[in-house]
Design an enzyme around this catalytic site. Sequence first.
Site, mmCIF file in Angstrom:
data_model
loop_
_atom_site.group_PDB
_atom_site.id
_atom_site.type_symbol
_atom_site.label_atom_id
_atom_site.label_comp_id
_atom_site.label_asym_id
_atom_site.label_seq_id
_atom_site.Cartn_x
_atom_site.Cartn_y
_atom_site.Cartn_z
ATOM 1 N N ASP A 1 12.781 2.295 6.993
ATOM 2 C CA ASP A 1 13.776 2.789 7.947
ATOM 3 C C ASP A 1 14.210 1.641 8.857
ATOM 4 O OD1 ASP A 1 11.873 2.536 10.083
ATOM 5 O OD2 ASP A 1 11.105 4.518 9.608
ATOM 6 N N CYS B 1 1.421 6.328 4.732
ATOM 7 C CA CYS B 1 2.212 7.496 4.300
ATOM 8 C C CYS B 1 3.343 7.121 3.349
ATOM 9 C CB CYS B 1 2.768 8.255 5.509
ATOM 10 S SG CYS B 1 1.502 9.098 6.468
ATOM 11 N N ARG B 2 4.502 6.806 3.910
ATOM 12 C CA ARG B 2 5.703 6.641 3.080
ATOM 13 C C ARG B 2 5.641 5.455 2.136
ATOM 14 N NH1 ARG B 2 10.194 6.239 7.392
ATOM 15 N NH2 ARG B 2 8.572 4.879 8.207
ATOM 16 N N SER B 3 5.311 4.280 2.640
ATOM 17 C CA SER B 3 5.360 3.115 1.755
ATOM 18 C C SER B 3 4.278 3.138 0.676
ATOM 19 C CB SER B 3 5.361 1.799 2.540
ATOM 20 O OG SER B 3 4.173 1.597 3.250
ATOM 21 N N ALA C 1 5.802 5.324 -1.961
ATOM 22 C CA ALA C 1 6.860 4.591 -2.678
ATOM 23 C C ALA C 1 6.258 3.564 -3.624
ATOM 24 C CB ALA C 1 7.795 3.923 -1.668
#
Length: 87
Positions: free
Chosen positions: A82, A7-9, A12
């Site tokens: 995080d 998801c996030r990484s 990014a």
Amino acid sequence: ISIGNICRSPIAEAVFRKLVTDEKVENKWMTDSAAVSDWNVGRSPDARALSCLRNHGIETAHRARQVTKDDFQTFDYILCMDESNLR
């Protein structure tokens, strides 16, 4: 909490890769993303992550992987998404 790499990484990573490509400095950067857990190793990013990227005209060929000891020798910068990942 263990967190995977779908998801996030990957978002990014894909956004940063596009930025350095747009600025024509991709030869100065080696960009990757990885997880602290092995939950999703080998999987493509989550469908919602891919949809988000597509909505912004960004493509990715990312496959989830786990951080390795070699990463600490290979990369100059390792950014955490995080505090949980940092711990």
